[in-house]
Design an enzyme around this catalytic site. Structure first.
Site, PDB file in Angstrom:
ATOM      1  CD  GLU A 127      -6.099 -22.657 -22.981  1.00  0.00           C
ATOM      2  OE1 GLU A 127      -7.085 -21.992 -22.771  1.00  0.00           O
ATOM      3  OE2 GLU A 127      -5.399 -21.910 -23.906  1.00  0.00           O
ATOM      4  N   GLY A 267     -11.808 -14.389 -20.135  1.00  0.00           N
ATOM      5  CA  GLY A 267     -13.884 -13.775 -20.864  1.00  0.00           C
ATOM      6  C   GLY A 267     -14.293 -15.557 -21.015  1.00  0.00           C
ATOM      7  CB  ALA A 268     -15.762 -17.504 -23.187  1.00  0.00           C
ATOM      8  CD  GLU A 270      -9.630 -22.195 -26.108  1.00  0.00           C
ATOM      9  OE1 GLU A 270     -10.032 -21.866 -25.532  1.00  0.00           O
ATOM     10  OE2 GLU A 270      -8.284 -22.786 -26.392  1.00  0.00           O
ATOM     11  CG  ASN A 271     -13.496 -25.752 -21.697  1.00  0.00           C
ATOM     12  OD1 ASN A 271     -12.761 -25.758 -21.440  1.00  0.00           O
ATOM     13  ND2 ASN A 271     -14.814 -24.884 -21.184  1.00  0.00           N
ATOM     14  CG  HIS A 303     -11.262 -16.858 -29.576  1.00  0.00           C
ATOM     15  ND1 HIS A 303     -10.463 -15.383 -30.038  1.00  0.00           N
ATOM     16  CD2 HIS A 303     -11.150 -17.433 -28.595  1.00  0.00           C
ATOM     17  CE1 HIS A 303      -9.526 -15.962 -29.602  1.00  0.00           C
ATOM     18  NE2 HIS A 303      -9.382 -16.622 -28.603  1.00  0.00           N
ATOM     19  CD  GLU A 304     -13.434 -19.180 -26.567  1.00  0.00           C
ATOM     20  OE1 GLU A 304     -12.574 -19.821 -26.216  1.00  0.00           O
ATOM     21  OE2 GLU A 304     -13.155 -17.675 -26.539  1.00  0.00           O
ATOM     22  CG  HIS A 307      -9.693 -21.602 -29.095  1.00  0.00           C
ATOM     23  ND1 HIS A 307      -8.848 -21.316 -30.132  1.00  0.00           N
ATOM     24  CD2 HIS A 307     -10.240 -20.799 -28.571  1.00  0.00           C
ATOM     25  CE1 HIS A 307      -7.943 -20.871 -29.436  1.00  0.00           C
ATOM     26  NE2 HIS A 307      -8.835 -19.399 -28.724  1.00  0.00           N
ATOM     27  CD  GLU A 326      -6.012 -18.722 -27.585  1.00  0.00           C
ATOM     28  OE1 GLU A 326      -7.112 -17.625 -27.798  1.00  0.00           O
ATOM     29  OE2 GLU A 326      -6.427 -19.305 -26.361  1.00  0.00           O
TER      30      GLU A 326
HETATM   31  N1  BES Z   1      -8.464 -20.685 -24.205  1.00  0.00           N
HETATM   32  C1  BES Z   1      -8.888 -18.983 -23.756  1.00  0.00           C
HETATM   33  C2  BES Z   1      -8.917 -19.091 -22.436  1.00  0.00           C
HETATM   34  C3  BES Z   1      -8.000 -18.850 -21.778  1.00  0.00           C
HETATM   35  C4  BES Z   1      -7.468 -18.357 -21.184  1.00  0.00           C
HETATM   36  C5  BES Z   1      -7.704 -19.477 -20.525  1.00  0.00           C
HETATM   37  C6  BES Z   1      -6.415 -17.281 -20.379  1.00  0.00           C
HETATM   38  C7  BES Z   1      -6.747 -20.113 -19.901  1.00  0.00           C
HETATM   39  C8  BES Z   1      -5.941 -18.847 -19.778  1.00  0.00           C
HETATM   40  C9  BES Z   1      -9.915 -18.530 -25.172  1.00  0.00           C
HETATM   41  O1  BES Z   1     -10.032 -18.819 -25.782  1.00  0.00           O
HETATM   42  C10 BES Z   1      -9.561 -17.315 -24.777  1.00  0.00           C
HETATM   43  O2  BES Z   1      -8.477 -16.229 -25.432  1.00  0.00           O
HETATM   44  N2  BES Z   1     -10.742 -16.019 -24.221  1.00  0.00           N
HETATM   45  C11 BES Z   1     -10.123 -14.720 -24.599  1.00  0.00           C
HETATM   46  C12 BES Z   1     -11.262 -13.620 -24.794  1.00  0.00           C
HETATM   47  C13 BES Z   1     -10.787 -13.736 -26.563  1.00  0.00           C
HETATM   48  C14 BES Z   1     -12.513 -13.597 -27.442  1.00  0.00           C
HETATM   49  C15 BES Z   1      -9.872 -13.283 -26.762  1.00  0.00           C
HETATM   50  C16 BES Z   1     -10.531 -14.364 -22.867  1.00  0.00           C
HETATM   51  O3  BES Z   1     -10.783 -14.929 -22.003  1.00  0.00           O
HETATM   52  O4  BES Z   1     -10.355 -13.237 -22.502  1.00  0.00           O
HETATM   53 ZN    ZN Z   2      -8.713 -18.177 -27.775  1.00  0.00          ZN
END
Ligand code: BES
Ligand code: ZN
Length: 857
Positions: A127, A267-268, A270-271, A303-304, A307, A326
């Site tokens: 992503e 941060g992480a 959600e694959n 969170h993940e 998703h 999101e």
């Molecule tokens: N889908 C995102 C990861 C992501 C973030 C992919 C930016 C591409 C670009 C994931 O679900 C996410 O939102 N992660 C957050 C943490 C969350 C608890 C708000 C992150 O990575 O900061």
């Molecule tokens: Zn997210």
């Protein structure tokens, strides 16, 4: 503005209104990975189907790929071409099998997008648009495919091979190699693809779903880290249960895997069934993680996981709809966390994040609606607006509809769009249909940027509410929003109110007759922070002091105290005579109130940050703000010295315990330590050092270190050196060591930070480390905005060095420089000069180009 020469080379805007459904679909894809860190060979077999009547060729996105072979229906393809990285293949029929072969180099992938090496692992991040760095594919979220993946790799180096879905086969091969096959039965967009290979060890558990199916859970980490995975596992199981209880949503596969990696841009991720995490959001034990870290681990795991429904089963049609997954998922994880501990403290923290990160964005050059109209680089749009304001918008729907109708709307949304790629409009329409309410005006929250301002005044027997919405880049003349305001009117004599009401402010001005008893009531408004707006009232400092003692809405009580502090501080910064006594009295009363939760007290007695004080001013004066805040802090420390000391000692614990009560006690105790240090620096140095040495947990140790790092106590150097020696092999803790120094108010902070840039442990290749130094420093208002511009230059230098290595992480460092309009002329010039220097850099990424050019405005 861009000059003509730059404009010609400037990367193009992608526009929401240009959306067109895909010309070709890919119902099935078979991928074969011959894995190796130096050279990985990727063979992709795509079943492609023409969609609708058109004669356009198949266009497969690619980024940095060159095809070793292109075959169509088993024969070498003719007539294909490469256009801006994409593979364009003319096809005559309506259906074909297209096979491509490419080679990629994971160990050269410093951007950490696509397939890359981290430590000894191979892992992916796709992503938003990373899949095109792995293979040629229509890399857009509305193309959903069933994936079959086969991996081969050296068995000693990569004993564990993980993919999406279920493991459908594995075996040994000659030459010390082995293979594994994974099949994911759920069609998914390419951004949810993942694989991981390496020497990993699992903390395993199971979860029995509401319909009685057993899911195998595994959290994969380096062997030495296994003891730090239990908190994440507990959070995973709690999230699975919570989504069943609150949304009726069950997990849909037999396995759920999480992998922690050290080098990660976010941060992480959600694959599908294979979440990949920044290790900072998985690993936690008392010696290395703070209470806030524990909370963050649980929140991100939830969170993940959430998703899986809000994002994976129902995904986004295009990236303009990003908040659909999101914003909704942040709202879901916020509610989950609120249910796990103190809901009041969680709400205070969430609002603090919104105000610290989103309000400035909404008021600056990068402002955009939660559903943007255009972008240059999508990775720049994973913003506080999309995430945190997006979550507030869903929360407002929840308040307006009520929990039952909101749940009906969510059910309708999930059921109707399951297995498809949806839009924000689809979500709102489902809520509208399920509740029977007209949400036409509410939709403006999706299209209008900027933070609305609400002015609330009481004139005689009338409450007057007025709203306005400032201009933002590209948007003027805005329409009035639908703003849900929870409010209560307190009787000053009895300290009570006749009931909370939800007022829907939908016009520029509204006059509400008050049920008259004659005496002027005290207004508690935007209770629970029911709308993400700025509220301005005519409340006196007596009114605020009253609410800080009597409001039965914990957020309202906290807010009243913050407003009282802010009014005092802003007056002082403006050079007005500032009377500290009302704040001292209110803080003293709060500390003395045994009915309050210590965790809440710890939040309520904290002064607003220097940055937040700056946000209230027309022109930010960092030095004056620092002085005013320190003066109030010192007065609070001195006037309430006995109470701080009592709080400090009353909340000492014999042994570490992880419970909401123990966390609250640590919170209040460490806030008290901060005040004790502000009052009597030398005695407090010894106290902080004693706490630092004796601590049996990171919360207490880092709080003591922060207090020492901020001041001039003799013990300071020993504490910093001792901390480093103790944790030098733990990168997540060394990140804290870097950021603690970068946050310091001491006069020598900039030179300390420069020295840390040259520390052997500093590297531009680890995003956590970059954020720990440069990101943290840019939030140190006093020193980042040092009048000579040296702070700006420091940040710009790191950003420019990082851009060729990792443009996404570089671009995220830029926004603090874009806030130049908020400062005096001299600082404006210095900040703009750095933005111009950045823009002039040869070979600048489009990520940084977009942020810098928009910031110059
Ligand atoms: N889908 C995102 C990861 C992501 C973030 C992919 C930016 C591409 C670009 C994931 O679900 C996410 O939102 N992660 C957050 C943490 C969350 C608890 C708000 C992150 O990575 O900061
Ligand atoms: Zn997210």
């Amino acid at each position: 503005m861009l000059d003509a020469q730059n404009a010609a080379a400037a990367p193009a805007f992608i526009r929401r209104e240009d959306y067109r459904p895909p010309d070709w679909l890919v119902p099935d894809i078979a991928l074969d990975f011959d894995l190796d860190a130096v050279r990985t060979r990727v063979t992709a077999r795509l079943t492609v189907v023409r969609q609708g009547a058109h004669d356009r060729p198949l266009r497969l996105d690619g980024d940095g790929l060159s095809p070793l072979s292109v075959r169509v229906d088993g024969a070498d393809a003719a007539g294909w071409s490469l256009e801006a990285g994409a593979l364009v293949i003319p096809l005559s029929g309506d259906r074909a099998v297209v096979e491509t072969v490419v080679e990629i180099a994971p160990d050269k992938n410093t951007q950490l997008m696509g397939l890359y090496a981290s430590g000894g692992l191979l892992c992916t991040q796709c992503e938003a648009e990373g899949f095109r760095r792995i293979t040629f594919f229509p890399d857009r979220p509305d193309v959903l495919s069933r994936y079959q993946v086969r991996m081969t790799a050296d068995k000693a180096r990569y004993p564990v091979l993980l993919g999406n879905g279920d493991l459908t086969g594995s075996g040994d091969l000659e030459g010390g190699r082995h293979w594994a096959a994974w099949t994911d039965p759920f069609p998914k967009p390419s951004y949810l693809f993942a694989l991981v290979a390496g020497q990993l060890f699992a903390n395993r558990d199971t979860f029995v779903t509401m319909s009685g199916k057993t899911v195998d859970l595994a959290i994969w980490v380096a062997e030495a880290d296994l003891p730090k995975t239990q908190h994440a596992m507990d959070a995973l199981k709690a999230s699975m249960k919570w989504d069943e209880d609150v949304y009726g949503r069950e997990y849909d596969l037999g396995q759920f895997n999480i992998v922690a990696v050290a080098d990660f841009n976010f941060g992480a991720m959600e694959n599908k069934s294979l979440n990949v995490f920044n290790s900072r959001y998985i690993l936690a034990d008392p010696d290395t993680a703070t209470d806030l870290d524990y909370d963050a681990v649980a929140g991100v795991v939830a969170h993940e996981y959430f998703h899986n429904w809000s994002g994976n089963r129902v995904t986004c049609r295009d990236w303009f709809q990003l908040s659909l997954k999101e914003g909704f998922t942040v709202f879901r994880d916020q509610c989950f966390s609120a249910d796990q501990g103190s809901a009041a403290v969680k709400r205070i923290e969430d609002v603090r994040v919104l105000r610290a990160a989103q309000f400035p964005e909404d008021g600056g050059p990068l402002a955009h609606p939660i559903r943007p109209d255009s972008y240059i680089e999508i990775s720049n749009f994973y913003t506080a607006t999309i995430y945190n304001k997006g979550a507030e918008v869903i929360r407002m729907l929840h308040s307006i509809l009520g929990p039952e109708d909101f749940r009906k709307g969510a059910d309708l949304y999930f059921d109707r769009y399951d297995g498809t790629a949806a839009t924000c409009e689809d979500f709102v329409r489902a809520m509208e249909e399920a509740s029977g309410r007209d949400l036409t005006q509410f939709r403006l929250w999706y299209s209008q940027a900027g933070t609305p301002k609400v002015r609330a005044t009481i004139e005689g027997d009338t409450l007057i509410l007025e709203q306005s919405l400032p201009n933002t880049p590209g948007q003027t003349n805005k329409q009035p929003m639908l703003i849900p305001l929870r409010l209560a009117l307190f009787d000053r004599a009895t300290g009570t109110h006749a009931g909370e009401q939800l007022e829907l402010l939908d016009t520029p001005r509204k006059a509400i007759k008050l049920p008259g008893s004659g005496t002027r009531p005290v207004l508690s408004i935007n209770r629970g922070f029911s709308a993400p707006v700025l509220v301005e009232t005519d409340r006196t400092s007596d009114d605020l002091a009253f609410l800080s003692a009597h409001d039965d809405d914990p957020f309202g009580r906290y807010e009243a105290m913050q407003q009282l502090m802010l009014d005092t501080l802003v007056a002082a910064v403006r050079g007005e005579q500032a009377d500290h006594q009302p704040v001292i009295t209110a803080v003293g009363n709060t500390l003395a109130n045994n009915a309050l939760d210590p965790a809440f007290i710890g939040e309520a007695v904290l002064l607003p940050s220097e940055a937040f004080i700056g946000d209230q001013m027309d022109r930010v004066d960092p030095e004056a703000i620092h002085r005013a805040r320190e003066a109030l802090r010192t007065d609070l420390a001195t006037a309430l010295a006995g109470q701080w000391e009592a709080a400090y000692h009353a909340h000492a614990a014999a042994r570490f315990e992880y419970s909401p009560e123990a966390k609250g006690a640590r919170r209040l105790r460490n806030v008290a330590l901060g005040y004790l240090a502000a009052g009597r620096a030398d005695e407090a140095g010894a106290l902080a050092f004693a706490q630092f040495e004796a601590a049996d947990n990171m919360t207490d140790r880092i709080a003591a270190l922060g207090t020492l790092a901020n001041g001039g106590a003799a013990e300071r150097a020993a504490a910093l050196a001792g901390f480093y020696a103790r944790y030098k092999d733990n990168p997540l803790v060394i990140d804290k060591w870097f950021s603690t120094q970068a946050f310091s108010a001491r006069a020598d902070t900039l030179s300390a930070v420069r020295a840390l840039r040259d520390h052997p442990d500093f590297t531009l290749h680890n995003p956590n480390r970059v954020r720990a130094l440069a990101g943290a420093f840019s939030m140190n208002q006093l020193h980042f905005h040092s009048a000579d511009g040296a702070g700006y230059r420091f940040l710009a230098d790191i950003l420019l060095a990082l851009d060729p290595i990792n443009p996404q992480t570089a671009a995220k460092l830029l926004p603090p420089l874009g806030r130049w309009r908020r400062f005096d002329e001299s600082r404006q010039k210095l900040m703009r000069a750095e933005l111009e220097r950045i823009l002039a850099a040869p070979g600048l990424s489009k990520d940084v180009f977009e942020q810098a050019s928009k910031s110059l405005g």
